[in-house]
Enzyme design. Structure first.
Site, PDB file in Angstrom:
ATOM      1  N   GLY A  11      -7.929  -9.377  39.523  1.00 23.28           N
ATOM      2  CA  GLY A  11      -8.405 -10.840  40.142  1.00 23.28           C
ATOM      3  C   GLY A  11      -8.034 -11.987  39.324  1.00 23.28           C
ATOM      4  N   ASN A  12      -7.531 -11.785  38.209  1.00 23.35           N
ATOM      5  CA  ASN A  12      -7.164 -12.876  37.307  1.00 23.35           C
ATOM      6  C   ASN A  12      -5.436 -13.211  37.658  1.00 23.35           C
ATOM      7  OD1 ASN A  12      -9.307 -13.762  36.282  1.00 23.35           O
ATOM      8  ND2 ASN A  12      -9.107 -12.281  34.368  1.00 23.35           N
ATOM      9  N   LYS A 129     -19.905  -7.219  32.838  1.00 23.80           N
ATOM     10  CA  LYS A 129     -18.650  -7.520  33.728  1.00 23.80           C
ATOM     11  C   LYS A 129     -18.538  -9.082  33.704  1.00 23.80           C
ATOM     12  CE  LYS A 129     -15.261  -6.837  36.563  1.00 23.80           C
ATOM     13  NZ  LYS A 129     -13.970  -6.450  36.085  1.00 23.80           N
ATOM     14  N   LYS A 212     -12.983  -2.787  38.462  1.00 25.24           N
ATOM     15  CA  LYS A 212     -11.936  -2.518  39.710  1.00 25.24           C
ATOM     16  C   LYS A 212     -10.928  -1.422  38.935  1.00 25.24           C
ATOM     17  CE  LYS A 212      -7.692  -4.508  38.261  1.00 25.24           C
ATOM     18  NZ  LYS A 212      -8.222  -4.733  37.006  1.00 25.24           N
ATOM     19  N   LYS A 274      -9.094  -0.532  31.310  1.00 27.58           N
ATOM     20  CA  LYS A 274      -7.757   0.079  31.930  1.00 27.58           C
ATOM     21  C   LYS A 274      -7.273   1.071  30.966  1.00 27.58           C
ATOM     22  CE  LYS A 274      -5.913  -4.267  33.541  1.00 27.58           C
ATOM     23  NZ  LYS A 274      -7.215  -5.105  33.560  1.00 27.58           N
TER      24      LYS A 274
END
Length: 310
Positions: A11-12, A129, A212, A274
């Site tokens: 999103g960033n 989050k 995500k 990640k």
């Protein structure tokens, strides 16, 4: 023959830190990002795209709160759906324009995607989050006084945090499998719209934002992808990041990655999910890649990025 690649866009990357949150700024970023994604399709691979929504859903929530005396505020799961819709629209529009200019044979479809979680997930008692824009320490203290949970986010400032439960099941997998050979599919945006099933097997929304990368991993597992690629704003994963002994990682084993996690090498709100997702993908005997947007094709060829392997 090309591979099936699930791509997770942060999103960033859609709204960069300290960038004004206008639609045009976000669209420009998406046009640039999808230009690199379409290169993966041109290289002969099938792609399924998922994306983050931390800044976007946070801003939608702020808009709701600012206007609550005029228009009733919506719950976070509905704000997730809103962000999934407008980001999916930007991605699909941009991809179709790239396809037209490059005369590529491909379709694009955006799926509004629900993701099941456990309503008793411990994450609901421990918000982690980060969402929304960045605040200074002083502003964060003012937000905490209003009842928000705030955290420092990887040296970039302070952000609000909300529950982030573990994704259990991605909806729409059969449809993705039917489409993937001819169509670029956009699915599970923002980690998906979080839902749970009650004792009567009825679906209900729940206030949370699913990470995500964890949702992307579940998506990659359910579509039996060959590669799970997490696109970020750095070319590689690093240990001792920002220190004199900073070290770039090009390829790490599952064992090495787990050791770095145990050493707290990766921030919880950014790189840690990640790495954890990459470890789980590698355990399946598949490829997990973390790389920058502009090196995606090279990373697939083993020439860039960080690869987690058995």
């Amino acid at each position: 023959m090309g591979e099936n690649v699930v791509i997770a866009l942060g999103g960033n990357a859609i709204l960069q830190p300290n960038q004004e949150a206008t639609y045009n700024n976000q669209l420009d970023n998406v046009v640039s990002a999808t230009g690199h994604m379409i290169e993966i399709r041109e290289a002969g691979h099938n792609i399924v795209i998922t994306h983050g929504n931390g800044p976007q859903v946070g801003n939608i929530i702020v808009q709701n709160e600012a206007a609550k005396d005029t228009v009733p505020a919506f719950p976070i799961d509905v704000c997730n759906a809103e962000s999934q819709g407008f980001i999916g629209y930007m991605l699909e529009q941009s991809l179709k324009n790239h396809i037209s200019k490059r005369q590529i044979s491909a379709n694009v479809a955006t799926l509004l995607t629900m993701v099941e979680v456990d309503k008793n997930d411990k994450a609901f008692q421990n918000p982690t989050k980060p969402i929304g824009v960045f605040f200074s320490e002083e502003e964060a203290k003012q937000m905490e006084a209003k009842g928000y949970t705030m955290t420092e986010d990887a040296g970039r400032g302070y952000r609000r945090v909300v529950p982030s439960p573990e994704p259990k099941v991605i909806h729409g997998i059969d449809e993705i499998r039917q489409l993937i050979d001819e169509t670029i599919v956009i699915s599970s945006g923002g980690g998906g719209i979080p839902i749970y099933r009650d004792e009567q097997d009825q679906i209900h929304g729940v206030e949370a934002v699913i990470d995500k990368d964890r949702s992307g991993l579940k998506l990659a597992q359910q579509v039996d992808a060959d590669v799970f690629m997490m696109l970020t704003d750095v070319p590689n994963v690093y240990i001792n990041f920002g220190k004199e002994n900073e070290q770039k990682l090009s390829q790490v084993t599952i064992e090495e990655a787990e050791q770095y996690v145990a050493e707290d090498q990766f921030p919880a709100g950014s790189m840690l999910p990640k790495i954890q997702a990459g470890i789980e993908m590698a355990k399946l005997g598949k490829e997990a890649i973390i790389c920058s947007l502009d090196q995606a094709v090279d990373a697939l060829e083993g020439k860039a990025g960080t690869r987690i392997t058995k």
